[in-house]
Design a protein around this motif. Structure first.
Motif, short mmCIF file in Angstrom:
data_model
loop_
_atom_site.label_atom_id
_atom_site.label_comp_id
_atom_site.label_asym_id
_atom_site.label_seq_id
_atom_site.Cartn_x
_atom_site.Cartn_y
_atom_site.Cartn_z
N VAL A 108 0.84 -1.20 0.00
CA VAL A 108 0.00 0.00 0.00
C VAL A 108 0.88 1.24 0.00
CG1 VAL A 108 -1.92 -1.17 1.13
CG2 VAL A 108 -0.19 -0.02 2.54
N GLN A 109 0.24 2.40 -0.25
CA GLN A 109 0.98 3.66 -0.35
C GLN A 109 1.34 4.26 1.01
OE1 GLN A 109 2.22 5.26 -3.27
NE2 GLN A 109 1.84 3.12 -3.84
N GLY A 110 0.72 3.75 2.06
CA GLY A 110 1.03 4.26 3.39
C GLY A 110 0.26 3.50 4.45
N VAL A 111 0.69 3.64 5.69
CA VAL A 111 0.03 2.95 6.79
C VAL A 111 -0.26 3.91 7.94
CG1 VAL A 111 0.89 0.62 6.31
CG2 VAL A 111 2.27 2.18 7.71
N ARG A 112 -1.39 3.65 8.58
CA ARG A 112 -1.77 4.32 9.82
C ARG A 112 -1.51 3.37 10.99
NH1 ARG A 112 -5.09 8.72 9.23
NH2 ARG A 112 -6.00 8.99 7.15
N LEU A 113 -1.39 3.96 12.16
CA LEU A 113 -1.34 3.18 13.39
C LEU A 113 -2.76 2.80 13.81
CD1 LEU A 113 0.46 2.20 15.81
CD2 LEU A 113 -0.11 4.37 16.91
N TYR A 114 -2.97 1.52 14.11
CA TYR A 114 -4.22 1.11 14.77
C TYR A 114 -4.03 1.31 16.27
CZ TYR A 114 -8.40 -1.61 15.84
OH TYR A 114 -9.63 -2.01 16.31
N HIS A 115 -3.11 0.57 16.84
CA HIS A 115 -2.61 0.89 18.19
C HIS A 115 -1.34 0.10 18.45
CE1 HIS A 115 -3.96 -2.85 20.22
NE2 HIS A 115 -5.10 -2.72 19.57
N ASP A 116 -0.62 0.46 19.48
CA ASP A 116 0.54 -0.33 19.91
C ASP A 116 0.16 -1.13 21.13
OD1 ASP A 116 1.34 0.85 22.54
OD2 ASP A 116 1.78 2.65 21.38
N GLN A 117 0.95 -2.15 21.44
CA GLN A 117 0.76 -2.87 22.70
C GLN A 117 2.04 -3.59 23.09
OE1 GLN A 117 -2.42 -5.74 22.38
NE2 GLN A 117 -1.74 -6.50 20.41
N ALA A 118 2.39 -3.47 24.36
CA ALA A 118 3.47 -4.26 24.94
C ALA A 118 2.88 -5.57 25.44
CB ALA A 118 4.13 -3.50 26.08
N LEU A 119 3.56 -6.67 25.15
CA LEU A 119 3.11 -8.00 25.56
C LEU A 119 4.24 -8.67 26.35
CD1 LEU A 119 1.51 -9.10 22.15
CD2 LEU A 119 0.30 -8.24 24.18
N TYR A 120 4.10 -8.68 27.66
CA TYR A 120 5.14 -9.22 28.53
C TYR A 120 4.67 -10.56 29.11
CZ TYR A 120 8.34 -5.22 28.54
OH TYR A 120 9.26 -4.27 28.19
N LYS A 121 5.30 -11.64 28.66
CA LYS A 121 4.98 -12.97 29.18
C LYS A 121 5.90 -13.24 30.37
CE LYS A 121 3.93 -16.19 26.12
NZ LYS A 121 2.51 -16.55 26.34
N GLU A 122 5.32 -13.25 31.56
CA GLU A 122 6.11 -13.40 32.77
C GLU A 122 6.69 -14.81 32.91
OE1 GLU A 122 3.62 -11.18 36.07
OE2 GLU A 122 2.33 -11.92 34.45
N PRO A 123 7.73 -14.99 33.73
CA PRO A 123 8.19 -16.34 34.04
C PRO A 123 7.01 -17.16 34.59
CG PRO A 123 9.75 -14.73 34.85
CD PRO A 123 8.56 -13.95 34.39
N SER A 124 6.85 -18.36 34.09
CA SER A 124 5.73 -19.26 34.38
C SER A 124 4.45 -18.84 33.67
CB SER A 124 5.46 -19.44 35.88
OG SER A 124 4.79 -18.32 36.44
N GLY A 125 4.52 -17.79 32.81
CA GLY A 125 3.36 -17.40 32.01
C GLY A 125 2.97 -18.51 31.06
N GLY A 126 1.67 -18.63 30.80
CA GLY A 126 1.15 -19.73 30.00
C GLY A 126 1.20 -19.48 28.51
#
Length: 277
Positions: A108-126
């Motif tokens: 495409v000719q350009g992109v917009r942001l939908y949203h950002d997100q940090a995803l932190y899987k903790e130790p013992s995270g499933g």
């Protein structure tokens, strides 16, 4: 003066074009994802690791013990739109380097942001169950893509992202939210239809891009360190807002698209154009 030079070099790296091999574009369009090495330098990732991690733990509201959490809650700590919380996080999220790759991959000719997100899987995270992101988005076009940026080297025991190759072309499971049900149904269906699952570690500086309808999952984090990942979701700058098809899309329309009219382009301050030719 040194701090100023360092800031300028970081911003230069975030905006410098990345040489994208045409074979990588073909790979993405056929298989619904691509992994790219040496996209960001270890020095830059180390710097933004500190900023993003501080924001995640300051803004996180999930405090239940792991054994009391749902499957979704065990998968990761999820903090969204960090760009609205911190100017340095904003510089990272608004990277023209990363946004241009997104535009070139989806053509495409350009992109917009939908949203950002940090995803932190903790130790013992499933596990992160099988799912397709665009189930949640009231967007008419499949011209959407997420960049997945590990802030550390990500071996198998940390739960790197895995992809069902070519699954963006089929409509099985598009009505499933991320859950134990989506994990079970999609694992079975993807196996029956003989989809190849790509599940490999990420080197430091390696990132992935996956399409909105590509099915993906991640294993548990059995290491002693958090799996720290930053993501940005991009959409074609000419994307059209569609009538919500489920309760999640109703919520997304309000939260990420500022309740823009159905049939219109996302144009509020929440959805800036991050790259355009």
């Amino acid at each position: 003066m040194e701090a100023t030079r360092s800031k300028e070099s970081r911003l230069d790296e975030l905006d410098a074009p990345y040489t994208l091999d045409p074979a990588a574009i073909d790979f993405y369009r056929q298989r619904g994802y691509v992994k790219l090495k040496h996209v960001l330098s270890p020095t830059l990732l180390d710097y933004y690791d500190n900023i993003i991690t501080e924001l995640v733990f300051r803004l996180n509201t999930l405090s239940k013990p792991m054994e009391e959490r749902s499957t979704y809650e065990r998968a990761f700590l999820q903090i969204m739109n960090l760009w609205r919380e911190d100017e340095q996080a904003k510089a990272f999220v608004f990277s023209k380097r990363l946004a241009k790759i997104a535009a070139d991959l989806i053509g495409v000719q350009g992109v917009r942001l939908y949203h950002d997100q940090a995803l932190y899987k903790e130790p013992s995270g499933g596990i992160t169950p099988w799912h397709a992101d665009q189930f949640y988005w009231p967007l008419a076009s499949p011209n959407t893509v997420t960049v997945w940026i590990p802030l550390q080297e990500t071996p198998m025991q940390m739960g790197p992202l895995a992809f069902a190759e070519g699954s963006q072309h089929v409509e099985i499971g598009r009505d499933l939210e991320i859950s134990d049900e989506s994990e079970n149904i999609l694992a079975d269906e993807l196996q029956k239809q003989k989809f190849t699952v790509h599940d490999t570690p990420f080197d430091l500086g390696e990132v992935s891009y996956h399409a909105g309808w590509t099915f993906h999952r991640a294993g548990p984090n059995t290491s002693t360190q958090p799996r720290k990942v930053m993501t940005m979701i991009y959409m074609d700058k000419e994307q059209i807002i569609s009538q919500p098809r489920n309760e999640f899309q109703v919520a997304d329309l309000e939260k990420w698209l500022n309740n823009a009219p159905i049939g219109s382009h996302p144009q509020s301050d929440l959805n800036p154009v991050l790259f355009s030719y």
